[in-house]
Design a protein around this motif. Sequence first.
Motif, PDB file in Angstrom:
ATOM      1  N   GLU A 237      -7.559  -5.261  -3.758  1.00  0.00           N
ATOM      2  CA  GLU A 237      -6.720  -4.541  -3.219  1.00  0.00           C
ATOM      3  C   GLU A 237      -6.224  -3.232  -3.729  1.00  0.00           C
ATOM      4  O   GLU A 237      -6.741  -2.971  -4.965  1.00  0.00           O
ATOM      5  CB  GLU A 237      -5.241  -5.295  -3.020  1.00  0.00           C
ATOM      6  N   LEU A 238      -5.445  -2.444  -3.153  1.00  0.00           N
ATOM      7  CA  LEU A 238      -5.001  -1.043  -3.757  1.00  0.00           C
ATOM      8  C   LEU A 238      -4.081  -1.603  -4.877  1.00  0.00           C
ATOM      9  O   LEU A 238      -3.131  -2.349  -4.516  1.00  0.00           O
ATOM     10  CB  LEU A 238      -4.281  -0.331  -2.642  1.00  0.00           C
TER      11      LEU A 238
ATOM     12  N   SER B  77      -7.539  -2.235   1.828  1.00  0.00           N
ATOM     13  CA  SER B  77      -6.357  -1.331   1.936  1.00  0.00           C
ATOM     14  C   SER B  77      -6.010  -0.910   3.496  1.00  0.00           C
ATOM     15  O   SER B  77      -7.110  -0.978   4.328  1.00  0.00           O
ATOM     16  CB  SER B  77      -6.442   0.115   1.298  1.00  0.00           C
TER      17      SER B  77
ATOM     18  N   ASP C 147       0.698  -1.206   0.050  1.00  0.00           N
ATOM     19  CA  ASP C 147      -0.095   0.080   0.064  1.00  0.00           C
ATOM     20  C   ASP C 147       0.948   1.316   0.017  1.00  0.00           C
ATOM     21  O   ASP C 147       0.765   2.192  -0.843  1.00  0.00           O
ATOM     22  CB  ASP C 147      -0.874   0.025   1.291  1.00  0.00           C
TER      23      ASP C 147
ATOM     24  N   TYR D  29      -3.320   8.688  -5.224  1.00  0.00           N
ATOM     25  CA  TYR D  29      -3.257   8.231  -3.798  1.00  0.00           C
ATOM     26  C   TYR D  29      -2.451   9.294  -2.997  1.00  0.00           C
ATOM     27  O   TYR D  29      -2.894   9.001  -1.744  1.00  0.00           O
ATOM     28  CB  TYR D  29      -2.839   6.634  -3.841  1.00  0.00           C
TER      29      TYR D  29
END
Length: 261
Positions: A215-216, A226, A58, A68
């Motif tokens: 997932e991310l 996440s 992550d 992000y």
Amino acid sequence: MKEKKTLLIAFSTQKGGAGKTALTVLMAGHFHYVKGYNVGVIDCDLPQFSTYNMRDRDRKIATSIDHYKLMAFNQLKTLNKKPYPILKSSPVDAITAAERMIRESPEDLDIIFFDLPGTLNSEGIIKTLSMIDFIITPVTADRMVLQSSLEFASLLNDNVISTGKSNIQGLYLIWNQVDSRERTDLYDTFNTLFGELGLHVLKTMIPDRKRFRHELTEEVRSIFRSTLFPVDKQLVKDTNLDLLADEIEELTGLNAYGEER
Ligand SMILES: Nc1ncnc2c1ncn2[C@@H]1O[C@H](COP(=O)(O)OP(=O)(O)OP(=O)(O)O)[C@@H](O)[C@H]1O
Ligand SMILES: [Mg+2]
């Protein structure tokens, strides 16, 4: 002033694939980023250490993709708090790891979640489990998972909880990966059986949804699993994760400390 103790919660069952890690990450995120509690996670998911390693992945994504990066910056600004800490530990040393986390955390920790294996095969692991406040055992409507989770919960109930010498305040089963095509009376039948065995079941049932595996990734899309961000609001819908967090908050008495946060 009330003395405030960090609440210890573990998702645990000996059966692999029932949802321990998924529920740990999703609940840790919901309590930390949405409900505003200060959370920590002790990852005893040997040897893969899924949560700990997910944080590494992550972080790499969150520091390399602009979308992000901005999200992380905005989150830090609005919540005024950092991502929750994650420590790796062996199951036997999990409580020592939690004590270290509590000591070293700049904030008072409200909850520590443990991703624990459910093997009751050593004194050390039983000791760890007996120090946890609430144990939540995921079950799915699969014969092997049911059998294994029931065996785990019954052993724990009969050999640890009923001795009165443990810290465990509650042991709850939770239905996970619930298939809406399955007859609902199947779940009712099992709930009755659980009751006869002296086992409690959470009201909230978590449905089977493909998004649990998301997932991310570097491809920018709505966030589900996440360690850095909460689940996207649109994606929480019809997963019951918000209801699960509310039910846990209620049954653990966490909300009784509300005014102190
Ligand atoms: N409600 C759900 N709907 C769909 N998929 C789910 C759900 N819950 C968990 N899964 C998926 O099932 C798989 C197993 O879940 P998870 O890794 O959380 O299990 P586990 O109990 O931690 O297993 P292990 O014992 O191997 O650590 C994962 O791919 C996860 O994303
Ligand atoms: Mg796991």
